[in-house]
Design a protein around this motif. Structure first.
Motif, PDB file in Angstrom:
ATOM      1  N   THR A   1       0.827  -1.212   0.000  1.00  0.00           N
ATOM      2  CA  THR A   1       0.000   0.000   0.000  1.00  0.00           C
ATOM      3  C   THR A   1       0.864   1.266   0.000  1.00  0.00           C
ATOM      4  O   THR A   1       0.662   2.158  -0.824  1.00  0.00           O
ATOM      5  N   GLU A   2       1.838   1.325   0.886  1.00  0.00           N
ATOM      6  CA  GLU A   2       2.608   2.574   1.040  1.00  0.00           C
ATOM      7  C   GLU A   2       3.656   2.759  -0.048  1.00  0.00           C
ATOM      8  O   GLU A   2       3.935   3.867  -0.478  1.00  0.00           O
ATOM      9  N   VAL A   3       4.271   1.665  -0.479  1.00  0.00           N
ATOM     10  CA  VAL A   3       5.340   1.789  -1.473  1.00  0.00           C
ATOM     11  C   VAL A   3       4.795   1.606  -2.890  1.00  0.00           C
ATOM     12  O   VAL A   3       5.095   2.382  -3.789  1.00  0.00           O
ATOM     13  N   LEU A   4       3.961   0.568  -3.091  1.00  0.00           N
ATOM     14  CA  LEU A   4       3.478   0.274  -4.446  1.00  0.00           C
ATOM     15  C   LEU A   4       2.156   0.963  -4.772  1.00  0.00           C
ATOM     16  O   LEU A   4       1.762   1.033  -5.937  1.00  0.00           O
ATOM     17  N   GLY A   5       1.430   1.411  -3.752  1.00  0.00           N
ATOM     18  CA  GLY A   5       0.213   2.187  -4.001  1.00  0.00           C
ATOM     19  C   GLY A   5      -1.049   1.382  -4.255  1.00  0.00           C
ATOM     20  O   GLY A   5      -2.058   1.919  -4.722  1.00  0.00           O
ATOM     21  N   TRP A   6      -1.043   0.059  -3.941  1.00  0.00           N
ATOM     22  CA  TRP A   6      -2.281  -0.716  -4.025  1.00  0.00           C
ATOM     23  C   TRP A   6      -3.167  -0.342  -2.845  1.00  0.00           C
ATOM     24  O   TRP A   6      -2.700   0.241  -1.867  1.00  0.00           O
ATOM     25  N   ARG A   7      -4.452  -0.692  -2.939  1.00  0.00           N
ATOM     26  CA  ARG A   7      -5.367  -0.409  -1.825  1.00  0.00           C
ATOM     27  C   ARG A   7      -5.781  -1.711  -1.152  1.00  0.00           C
ATOM     28  O   ARG A   7      -6.018  -2.717  -1.826  1.00  0.00           O
ATOM     29  N   LEU A   8      -5.869  -1.663   0.159  1.00  0.00           N
ATOM     30  CA  LEU A   8      -6.310  -2.838   0.917  1.00  0.00           C
ATOM     31  C   LEU A   8      -7.824  -2.945   0.780  1.00  0.00           C
ATOM     32  O   LEU A   8      -8.558  -2.047   1.202  1.00  0.00           O
ATOM     33  N   LEU A   9      -8.309  -4.041   0.157  1.00  0.00           N
ATOM     34  CA  LEU A   9      -9.742  -4.196  -0.090  1.00  0.00           C
ATOM     35  C   LEU A   9     -10.415  -5.104   0.937  1.00  0.00           C
ATOM     36  O   LEU A   9     -11.606  -4.968   1.218  1.00  0.00           O
ATOM     37  N   HIS A  10      -9.643  -6.053   1.485  1.00  0.00           N
ATOM     38  CA  HIS A  10     -10.276  -7.097   2.279  1.00  0.00           C
ATOM     39  C   HIS A  10      -9.199  -7.831   3.064  1.00  0.00           C
ATOM     40  O   HIS A  10      -8.083  -8.016   2.575  1.00  0.00           O
ATOM     41  N   ARG A  11      -9.558  -8.250   4.274  1.00  0.00           N
ATOM     42  CA  ARG A  11      -8.605  -9.015   5.087  1.00  0.00           C
ATOM     43  C   ARG A  11      -9.380 -10.073   5.865  1.00  0.00           C
ATOM     44  O   ARG A  11     -10.471  -9.786   6.349  1.00  0.00           O
ATOM     45  N   GLU A  12      -8.862 -11.283   5.953  1.00  0.00           N
ATOM     46  CA  GLU A  12      -9.538 -12.308   6.745  1.00  0.00           C
ATOM     47  C   GLU A  12      -8.578 -13.430   7.124  1.00  0.00           C
ATOM     48  O   GLU A  12      -7.474 -13.530   6.577  1.00  0.00           O
ATOM     49  N   THR A  13      -9.044 -14.252   8.077  1.00  0.00           N
ATOM     50  CA  THR A  13      -8.302 -15.453   8.441  1.00  0.00           C
ATOM     51  C   THR A  13      -9.104 -16.641   7.946  1.00  0.00           C
ATOM     52  O   THR A  13     -10.320 -16.685   8.137  1.00  0.00           O
ATOM     53  N   ASN A  14      -8.427 -17.583   7.281  1.00  0.00           N
ATOM     54  CA  ASN A  14      -9.103 -18.789   6.810  1.00  0.00           C
ATOM     55  C   ASN A  14      -8.376 -19.993   7.418  1.00  0.00           C
ATOM     56  O   ASN A  14      -7.369 -20.462   6.885  1.00  0.00           O
ATOM     57  N   PRO A  15      -8.886 -20.483   8.562  1.00  0.00           N
ATOM     58  CA  PRO A  15      -8.197 -21.569   9.269  1.00  0.00           C
ATOM     59  C   PRO A  15      -8.098 -22.846   8.432  1.00  0.00           C
ATOM     60  O   PRO A  15      -7.107 -23.566   8.519  1.00  0.00           O
ATOM     61  N   GLU A  16      -9.135 -23.117   7.611  1.00  0.00           N
ATOM     62  CA  GLU A  16      -9.110 -24.349   6.806  1.00  0.00           C
ATOM     63  C   GLU A  16      -7.922 -24.342   5.833  1.00  0.00           C
ATOM     64  O   GLU A  16      -7.287 -25.362   5.590  1.00  0.00           O
ATOM     65  N   GLN A  17      -7.612 -23.158   5.283  1.00  0.00           N
ATOM     66  CA  GLN A  17      -6.478 -23.035   4.360  1.00  0.00           C
ATOM     67  C   GLN A  17      -5.181 -22.717   5.116  1.00  0.00           C
ATOM     68  O   GLN A  17      -4.111 -22.650   4.514  1.00  0.00           O
ATOM     69  N   GLY A  18      -5.285 -22.485   6.424  1.00  0.00           N
ATOM     70  CA  GLY A  18      -4.088 -22.191   7.227  1.00  0.00           C
ATOM     71  C   GLY A  18      -3.471 -20.847   6.924  1.00  0.00           C
ATOM     72  O   GLY A  18      -2.254 -20.688   7.039  1.00  0.00           O
ATOM     73  N   VAL A  19      -4.308 -19.868   6.549  1.00  0.00           N
ATOM     74  CA  VAL A  19      -3.756 -18.556   6.174  1.00  0.00           C
ATOM     75  C   VAL A  19      -4.445 -17.379   6.854  1.00  0.00           C
ATOM     76  O   VAL A  19      -5.627 -17.419   7.192  1.00  0.00           O
TER      77      VAL A  19
END
Ligand code: CMX
Length: 141
Positions: free
Chosen positions: A23-41
């Motif tokens: 976001t700060e260096v490349l200028g992309w925008r954060l659209l969504h964030r989540e935890t997915n325990p089944e995928q371990g991420v």
């Protein structure tokens, strides 16, 4: 079979650090964030945020534990490109066609991906060395 490239997934050791860089260096925008325990991420989706613009997103993937898919990838290859994801409208139909054409999919039935999407993967050994994800977006996308 495919509508477009939905996202490109990057394996990262630290999600906050990777979000900061993108976001700060490349200028992309954060659209969504989540935890997915089944995928371990713990994951984040980044985009331009431009309304109506068809743009592939960047998915940042940090491992919840060392013996997860991302944990093993980081251990073997270090941070970097982990997957390419293609968007589909009917994942069951696309999986059936790919199986018919000799591509082995990792799951018998699609599982839950980002934001209620349904996902499956072709093993990199069956897809030219690239872990190929199929994504049927969830309702509202
Ligand atoms: N890209 C390219 N090649 C890869 C790879 C990747 N992401 N992951 C593994 N490989 C290669 C390895 O380098 C290795 O190659 P060699 O045999 O030539 O050394 C081979 O595949 C190993 O394959 P494996 O023994 O079958 O299995 P792994 O334990 O390495 O797991 C995989 C690989 C694809 C089955 C596992 O990562 C997986 O189940 N992935 C799907 C789930 C996932 O990635 N979840 C996180 C993302 C969640 C999300 O997108 O929402």
């Amino acid at each position: 079979l495919f509508i477009c490239v939905d996202h490109v997934g990057l394996a990262v050791p630290d999600l906050d650090e990777a979000i900061h860089f993108h976001t700060e260096v490349l200028g992309w925008r954060l659209l969504h964030r989540e935890t997915n325990p089944e995928q371990g991420v713990e994951e984040a989706m980044l985009g331009t945020g431009a309304v109506g613009a068809e743009s592939a997103q960047i998915q940042l993937l940090a491992p919840l534990k060392p013996d997860s898919a991302i944990g093993k990838f980081l251990d073997r290859s270090g941070p970097g490109l982990q997957q390419m994801a293609y968007r589909v409208t009917d994942i069951d139909a696309v999986c059936a066609v790919l199986r018919e054409r000799g591509v082995r999919l990792l799951y018998d039935e699609p599982r839950r991906g980002t934001a209620g999407s349904r996902i499956n993967f072709a093993h990199p050994k069956d897809a030219g060395g690239v872990l190929l994800e199929l994504v049927e977006p969830g309702a509202g996308h």
